[in-house]
Scaffold this active site. Structure first.
Site, PDB file in Angstrom:
ATOM      1  N   LYS A 175      51.849 -17.750 -35.222  1.00 32.62           N
ATOM      2  CA  LYS A 175      50.598 -17.086 -34.836  1.00 32.62           C
ATOM      3  C   LYS A 175      49.404 -18.017 -35.030  1.00 32.62           C
ATOM      4  CE  LYS A 175      47.337 -13.542 -36.150  1.00 32.62           C
ATOM      5  NZ  LYS A 175      46.973 -12.597 -37.196  1.00 32.62           N
ATOM      6  N   ASP A 211      50.653 -11.219 -33.822  1.00 35.54           N
ATOM      7  CA  ASP A 211      50.701 -10.877 -35.239  1.00 35.54           C
ATOM      8  C   ASP A 211      52.067 -10.280 -35.575  1.00 35.54           C
ATOM      9  OD1 ASP A 211      49.986  -8.749 -37.564  1.00 35.54           O
ATOM     10  OD2 ASP A 211      48.625 -10.466 -37.609  1.00 35.54           O
TER      11      ASP A 211
END
Length: 169
Positions: free
Chosen positions: A147, A166
């Site tokens: 991420k 996420d």
């Protein structure tokens, strides 16, 4: 500023109907082409954190750079160079509230310093890589997962098609 926002919006809208709907309300929004070193350090600070603490950490790191001046009582600093960052110890970072991130920042600084031609040049060269190669290179750095790598890619490495995901998604 040389990238045409309307062309990007057309491209994104053609591939995503939800974006096409939202794009009508996003005039003027632009993804920044942030300095890769600055972006990298800021996103390492952001992992598992909150805005107030991230701001304090980034302000501390920024204070290691050259003082630029003051506006209405607020001091402004140029983001530190890799050489300036290399002078801060893990202990100093921990005392400044970085917690476990202190070792990641120190480790990343050390890895960057060992890159042939220099770490800043190495990071900047990732702008010429395809997304998969850029993500792979970034995730080789301490404290950088998929991420964070995608965030760095989209905000500083011209990888406008990167999508940070996420773990909660």
């Amino acid at each position: 500023m040389g990238i045409c926002l309307s062309d990007l919006w057309d491209e994104f809208s053609a591939s995503d109907s939800r974006f096409a709907e939202l794009a009508q309300h996003l005039s003027g929004a632009r993804v920044l082409r942030q300095d890769p070193l600055e972006c990298l350090m800021q996103f390492i600070c952001s992992s598992n954190n909150n805005i107030k603490r991230i701001t304090q950490m980034v302000d501390f790191v920024s204070s290691l750079g050259n003082y630029l001046g003051e506006v209405e009582g607020v001091g402004f600093y140029e983001f530190p160079s890799l050489d300036q960052l290399s002078k801060v110890s893990e202990e100093q970072l921990r005392k400044a509230g970085f917690g476990y991130r202190a070792k990641y920042i120190r480790g990343t600084i050390e890895v960057l310093q060992s890159k042939p031609g220099g770490g800043v040049e190495w990071l900047t060269s990732l702008r010429k890589s395809d997304l998969e190669s850029a993500i792979e290179a970034l995730t080789s750095l301490p404290g950088v997962g998929p991420k964070v790598a995608a965030c760095i890619a989209v905000f500083s490495l011209d990888q406008h098609h990167a999508v940070p995901v996420d773990t909660h998604v």
